[in-house]
Design an enzyme around this catalytic site. Structure first.
Site, PDB file in Angstrom:
ATOM      1  N   LYS A 174      40.998  26.424  36.972  1.00  0.00           N
ATOM      2  CA  LYS A 174      41.161  25.071  36.994  1.00  0.00           C
ATOM      3  C   LYS A 174      42.570  24.938  36.746  1.00  0.00           C
ATOM      4  O   LYS A 174      43.214  24.834  35.713  1.00  0.00           O
ATOM      5  CB  LYS A 174      40.317  24.004  36.154  1.00  0.00           C
ATOM      6  CG  LYS A 174      40.588  22.457  36.551  1.00  0.00           C
ATOM      7  CD  LYS A 174      40.662  21.544  35.441  1.00  0.00           C
ATOM      8  CE  LYS A 174      41.689  21.437  34.463  1.00  0.00           C
ATOM      9  NZ  LYS A 174      42.780  20.924  35.256  1.00  0.00           N
ATOM     10  N   GLU A 249      46.549  28.967  23.982  1.00  0.00           N
ATOM     11  CA  GLU A 249      48.022  28.884  23.856  1.00  0.00           C
ATOM     12  C   GLU A 249      48.515  27.458  23.885  1.00  0.00           C
ATOM     13  O   GLU A 249      48.450  26.674  25.025  1.00  0.00           O
ATOM     14  CB  GLU A 249      48.473  29.817  25.008  1.00  0.00           C
ATOM     15  CG  GLU A 249      49.804  30.288  24.499  1.00  0.00           C
ATOM     16  CD  GLU A 249      50.890  29.324  24.773  1.00  0.00           C
ATOM     17  OE1 GLU A 249      51.342  28.928  24.101  1.00  0.00           O
ATOM     18  OE2 GLU A 249      51.281  29.185  26.072  1.00  0.00           O
ATOM     19  N   CYS A 282      57.097  25.594  25.783  1.00  0.00           N
ATOM     20  CA  CYS A 282      56.329  25.757  24.476  1.00  0.00           C
ATOM     21  C   CYS A 282      57.123  26.526  23.266  1.00  0.00           C
ATOM     22  O   CYS A 282      56.966  26.329  22.244  1.00  0.00           O
ATOM     23  CB  CYS A 282      54.855  26.034  24.481  1.00  0.00           C
ATOM     24  SG  CYS A 282      54.529  27.620  25.242  1.00  0.00           S
ATOM     25  N   GLU A 382      56.528  17.798  19.091  1.00  0.00           N
ATOM     26  CA  GLU A 382      56.894  18.581  20.363  1.00  0.00           C
ATOM     27  C   GLU A 382      57.488  17.579  21.409  1.00  0.00           C
ATOM     28  O   GLU A 382      56.512  16.763  21.804  1.00  0.00           O
ATOM     29  CB  GLU A 382      56.162  19.441  20.795  1.00  0.00           C
ATOM     30  CG  GLU A 382      56.236  20.329  22.075  1.00  0.00           C
ATOM     31  CD  GLU A 382      55.279  21.195  22.659  1.00  0.00           C
ATOM     32  OE1 GLU A 382      55.612  22.399  22.790  1.00  0.00           O
ATOM     33  OE2 GLU A 382      54.117  20.871  22.752  1.00  0.00           O
TER      34      GLU A 382
END
Length: 478
Positions: A174, A249, A282, A382
């Site tokens: 997906k 992750e 990231c 973040e």
């Protein structure tokens, strides 16, 4: 406008059971460029069913056979790499002049690395030299659901699909609904290799729909997810009901410790990495901790770099930053920049709003804050945009305390001419990866973090082993 409403299930392109249209938006223009369909439970069940039926045969194929399909995929890459680059530029805003290198060429690099690692795997090995009748066997986990993000779409798809197939798993992919077009191209490439039907399946959907359905599906043995920490928690909770293996992750808030004896390019290297992919990475070193004697000089270097960074349409030629992926992300970045201003950080470059001359598109001004205090929102959250926070420190102990005072733990960085200091700090910093003086990970190394950055290990032999179970066999006849 391109229409790609079909899914790839059981070796063929099929129409969704209940079509629900989703527009793919070009972030450079804010205009729709494609229509896809989002799947529902019946589509998910069909894809999982196909993968389950294919698993028994695929998992028992000889490793050499599985290896051959990956080599065929490398051949397909040479035929379709420009199509992949064009799709990624349009769907997520990676500038076309650099998209091939920064986004697309990761596919052959990862494939070559996985092949090298695959050749070193011992599928059956004794637990000790004098215990030849007690062996550990490696076997495929089973049917795996792969949920991938939009920021580096083909990179993350490759890091999951290829090792899963090499391990003998069958998969349901997906991709992000924000950047699904390159996944269609990859499905066409995989189909052209002649991979047996049902081994690879593609269903588009959103996180609440197909993502949740895969995470809780009783016939899915493993979920591998890359994305936000928030979504990772939701996936873990959904997967708990079936006790499936989950590899995550997730996000990061990297600290870059720059000492006064760092090499002249250290600050420039750090901000360049922070702004890479318009800050949508990231592992970005978005917190720059600078030793006090070098602090003001570092601020000036960062300020000058930000002011001279060009922002333009991803479709323009030349080296520049493109847009961020969508309106929601753009608005979130604007809010976080404003919070830095409101909380008293010193804005030395950039700020809210679009860059001068850009009246549409999801473009962000390259932004640098100085005098950031630990605990400020921009230091803690973040941002996933081209925003750098600079923080002064006086001692090693202070720098380590600031760096480790985060719920994340993906990548931290050390810049110093003192090798003993670098080694000492690399062991003290809490993260899955530590980068010293700009020396990047080898192609055979893994990518992954700890804590709220997840604990997946993607790439190299670790990436393949994510999709393997270990089985102890006593009474083995050598």
């Amino acid at each position: 406008m391109l229409a790609r409403r079909e899914f790839y299930i059981d070796g063929q392109w099929v129409s969704p059971t209940r079509p629900r249209d989703h527009h793919v938006i070009d972030p450079s223009t804010e205009q729709p460029i494609a229509i896809i369909s989002l799947g529902d439970q019946e589509d998910t069940d069909a894809a999982v069913g196909a993968a389950k039926r294919a698993f028994e045969v695929w998992s028992c194929t000889e490793p050499a056979v599985r290896r051959e399909f990956v080599l065929k995929l490398l051949e397909q890459y040479e035929l379709r790499k420009f199509d992949l680059a064009e799709a990624i530029t349009a769907e997520m805003g990676a500038p076309k002049s650099s998209c091939l290198v920064d986004q697309v060429e990761c596919l052959p690099r990862h494939l070559s690395s996985f092949i090298d690692a695959f050749d070193k795997i011992e599928w059956q090995s004794p637990i000790a030299p004098d215990l030849a009748n007690n062996i550990v066997a490696q076997s495929a986990v089973g049917v795996v659901g792969l949920i991938t993000p939009w920021n580096r779409p083909i990179n993350q798809i490759t890091l999951k699909v290829v090792p899963a197939l090499l391990a003998g798993c069958t998969v349901v992919l997906k991709p992000s609904e924000e950047a699904p077009l390159c996944a269609y191209i990859l499905a066409e490439m995989i189909h052209a290799t002649g991979l047996p039907k049902g081994v690879f399946n593609l269903v588009n959907g959103d996180g609440q729909g197909v993502g949740s359905q895969l995470s809780s599906h009783p016939d899915v043995d493993m979920i591998s997810f890359t994305g936000s920490t928030r979504a990772g928690r939701a996936i873990s909770a959904a997967a708990a009901s079936t006790l499936k293996h989950v590899a995550l992750e997730l996000g990061g808030k990297g600290a870059n410790l720059v000492f006064a004896d760092a090499d002249p390019d250290a600050v420039m290297r750090g901000i360049r990495h922070c702004f890479f992919n318009s800050g949508q990475a990231c592992n970005a070193p978005s917190r720059m901790l600078v030793e006090r004697p070098y602090y003001e000089q570092a601020i000036e270097i960062a300020r000058s770099f930000a002011l001279n960074t060009i922002v333009a349409s991803a479709h323009d030629e030349g080296k520049h930053l493109g847009p961020v992926v969508n309106k929601r992300q753009w608005e979130r970045i604007q809010s976080l920049i404003q919070s830095g201003i409101d909380q008293g950080a010193r804005l030395v470059a950039g700020g809210t709003g679009r860059p001068h001359g850009l009246n549409s598109g999801y473009f962000v001004r390259p932004t640098v804050f100085a005098d950031v205090v630990p605990g400020m929102t921009i230091e803690r959250e973040e941002i996933f945009g081209p925003v750098l926070s600079i923080i002064p420190f006086d001692t090693e102990e202070e720098a380590v305390a600031i760096a480790n005072n985060t719920r994340y733990g993906l990548t931290n960085f050390v810049q110093s001419a003192d090798p003993e200091r670098c080694n000492r700090l690399a062991l003290k910093l809490r993260a899955g990866m530590i980068e010293v003086n700009g020396i990047r990970r080898d192609a055979s190394a893994f990518f992954g973090g700890i804590r709220d950055s997840g604990r997946a290990r993607e790439g190299g032999i670790w990436g393949i082993k994510e999709f393997l179970d270990t089985k102890l066999i006593s009474g083995w006849t050598p």
